[in-house]
Design a protein around this motif. Structure first.
Motif, PDB file in Angstrom:
ATOM      1  N   THR A  46      48.732  90.692  40.588  1.00 29.16           N
ATOM      2  CA  THR A  46      48.106  90.727  39.277  1.00 29.16           C
ATOM      3  C   THR A  46      48.360  89.397  38.595  1.00 29.16           C
ATOM      4  OG1 THR A  46      50.071  91.700  38.280  1.00 29.16           O
ATOM      5  CG2 THR A  46      48.374  93.209  39.036  1.00 29.16           C
ATOM      6  N   TRP A  98      50.788  81.452  32.235  1.00 30.62           N
ATOM      7  CA  TRP A  98      50.130  82.587  32.856  1.00 30.62           C
ATOM      8  C   TRP A  98      51.200  83.430  33.538  1.00 30.62           C
ATOM      9  CZ3 TRP A  98      50.513  77.896  35.050  1.00 30.62           C
ATOM     10  CH2 TRP A  98      50.918  77.810  36.370  1.00 30.62           C
ATOM     11  N   THR A 112      47.280  86.895  35.218  1.00 33.80           N
ATOM     12  CA  THR A 112      46.613  86.779  33.932  1.00 33.80           C
ATOM     13  C   THR A 112      45.920  85.434  33.819  1.00 33.80           C
ATOM     14  OG1 THR A 112      48.579  85.868  32.855  1.00 33.80           O
ATOM     15  CG2 THR A 112      48.310  88.248  32.783  1.00 33.80           C
ATOM     16  N   LYS A 113      45.038  85.324  32.845  1.00 33.25           N
ATOM     17  CA  LYS A 113      44.301  84.096  32.623  1.00 33.25           C
ATOM     18  C   LYS A 113      45.234  83.025  32.053  1.00 33.25           C
ATOM     19  CE  LYS A 113      40.723  83.757  29.614  1.00 33.25           C
ATOM     20  NZ  LYS A 113      39.400  84.040  29.058  1.00 33.25           N
TER      21      LYS A 113
END
Length: 93
Positions: free
Chosen positions: A7, A31, A9-10
């Motif tokens: 997973t 991030w 994130t941006k």
């Protein structure tokens, strides 16, 4: 075989953050990958990982085991040999 799902994130810029390497302001991106925060400076390329307290996790120290092999000397380079000046020889006793 099982697939590992990462997973991520941006990436986002952190306002007012100062790079610990080059001291540039507003150049840090942050991030998360699998809930592990990472940061990177777009000015100098500095990158590190943060722990739960928000402190930088030190990287493994370089040893002869985990560093790349030394470069092999270039065979086209020739050494220069200097010969002693005969005028500077000490007189024989």
């Amino acid at each position: 075989m099982s697939e590992v799902v990462v997973t991520k994130t941006k990436k986002r810029f952190i306002a007012g953050a100062v790079c610990p390497a080059c001291s540039e302001q507003d150049k840090l991106m942050m991030w998360s990958e699998d809930d592990v925060p990472h940061r990177e400076c777009v000015a100098c390329g500095y990158a590190d990982t943060l722990n739960e307290q928000g402190l930088s996790v030190p990287k493994e120290l370089g040893t002869r085991v985990n560093t790349p092999a030394a470069k092999v000397a270039d065979k086209t380079v020739q050494t220069v040999q200097f010969f002693p000046n005969p005028k500077l020889k000490k007189p024989s006793e």
